[in-house]
Enzyme design. Structure first.
Site, PDB file in Angstrom:
ATOM      1  N   CYS A  93     -10.196   8.991   0.064  1.00  0.00           N
ATOM      2  CA  CYS A  93      -8.785   9.318  -0.418  1.00  0.00           C
ATOM      3  C   CYS A  93      -8.630  10.798  -0.923  1.00  0.00           C
ATOM      4  CB  CYS A  93      -8.087   8.287  -1.226  1.00  0.00           C
ATOM      5  SG  CYS A  93      -7.696   6.600  -0.579  1.00  0.00           S
ATOM      6  N   GLU A  98      -6.916  11.497  -3.696  1.00  0.00           N
ATOM      7  CA  GLU A  98      -6.819  11.430  -5.084  1.00  0.00           C
ATOM      8  C   GLU A  98      -8.318  11.458  -5.531  1.00  0.00           C
ATOM      9  OE1 GLU A  98      -4.954   9.606  -2.952  1.00  0.00           O
ATOM     10  OE2 GLU A  98      -3.355   8.631  -3.804  1.00  0.00           O
ATOM     11  N   CYS A 143      -3.740   3.933  -3.680  1.00  0.00           N
ATOM     12  CA  CYS A 143      -4.389   2.854  -3.576  1.00  0.00           C
ATOM     13  C   CYS A 143      -4.877   2.248  -4.704  1.00  0.00           C
ATOM     14  CB  CYS A 143      -5.330   2.817  -2.563  1.00  0.00           C
ATOM     15  SG  CYS A 143      -7.106   3.452  -2.948  1.00  0.00           S
TER      16      CYS A 143
HETATM   17  N1  THU Z   1      -4.791   7.672   1.813  1.00  0.00           N
HETATM   18  C1  THU Z   1      -4.888   8.729   0.696  1.00  0.00           C
HETATM   19  O1  THU Z   1      -5.676   9.585   0.765  1.00  0.00           O
HETATM   20  N2  THU Z   1      -4.292   8.456  -0.536  1.00  0.00           N
HETATM   21  C2  THU Z   1      -3.290   7.542  -0.903  1.00  0.00           C
HETATM   22  O2  THU Z   1      -2.739   7.379  -1.783  1.00  0.00           O
HETATM   23  C3  THU Z   1      -2.965   6.404   0.381  1.00  0.00           C
HETATM   24  C4  THU Z   1      -3.936   6.578   1.543  1.00  0.00           C
HETATM   25  C5  THU Z   1      -5.577   7.936   2.848  1.00  0.00           C
HETATM   26  C6  THU Z   1      -6.731   6.988   3.029  1.00  0.00           C
HETATM   27  C7  THU Z   1      -6.744   7.098   4.872  1.00  0.00           C
HETATM   28  O3  THU Z   1      -7.295   8.308   4.989  1.00  0.00           O
HETATM   29  C8  THU Z   1      -5.232   7.244   5.220  1.00  0.00           C
HETATM   30  O4  THU Z   1      -4.446   7.890   3.751  1.00  0.00           O
HETATM   31  C9  THU Z   1      -4.360   6.208   5.611  1.00  0.00           C
HETATM   32  O5  THU Z   1      -4.587   5.120   4.979  1.00  0.00           O
END
Ligand code: THU
Length: 159
Positions: free
Chosen positions: A75, A77, A114
């Protein structure tokens, strides 16, 4: 047996646009928006950007990086926090901003981190010894939480 009913309340601020933010938050939100440009999301096409501010004022950006072996992706973050912590291990992360875009447009609703990212925020907040604020940016509304505890009630922090 004696049972008590309890409730947890979460306080946060809602803004209508980044122009309503104070200058420091606005700068961090803009860095998170810029960070979406580094997103590699060929599978979800959900481009997430994050920006963290360190206690020395430095802003570090991160974005989600996906992989054909799905669980290997990360992610936005965690990309930002891990890079910041690895590069500046002696500086606390004091703030984090997150934004998502699809087809080059910032999503209307704020991107909400998440569970795994919240847990990582929790630990860097403890490591830093000061509250980490969280700014969740959408084009329609922006939410600001003053500490990780507010997005992760009953935080696991016992080891
Ligand atoms: N994702 C993030 O990078 N941060 C979040 O807060 C929610 C989800 C990403 C993970 C994945 O690459 C895509 O978003 C779809 O879930």
């Amino acid at each position: 047996t004696v049972m008590t009913s309890k409730e947890i309340k979460i306080a946060y601020l809602e803004y209508e646009s980044i122009d309503q933010l104070d200058p420091a938050d606005k700068e961090l939100a803009e860095a998170a928006i810029k960070a979406t440009e580094g997103s590699y999301a060929p599978y979800s096409k959900f481009n997430v950007g994050a920006a963290v501010r360190l206690d020395n004022g430095l802003i570090i950006k991160g974005s989600n990086q996906e992989n054909a072996a799905y669980p290997s992706g990360t992610c936005a973050e965690r990309t930002a926090m891990f890079y910041a912590a690895a590069t500046y291990p002696d500086n606390a992360i004091t703030d984090i901003a997150v934004v998502a875009s699809q087809n080059g447009q910032i999503c209307e609703n704020p991107a909400t981190p998440c569970g795994a990212c919240r847990q990582v925020m929790a630990q860097y907040q403890t490591k830093g010894g000061r509250p980490m604020s969280i700014l969740l940016v959408g084009s329609g509304r922006i939410w600001k939480f003053s500490k990780v505890d507010d997005i992760l009630p009953l935080i696991f922090d016992s080891i």
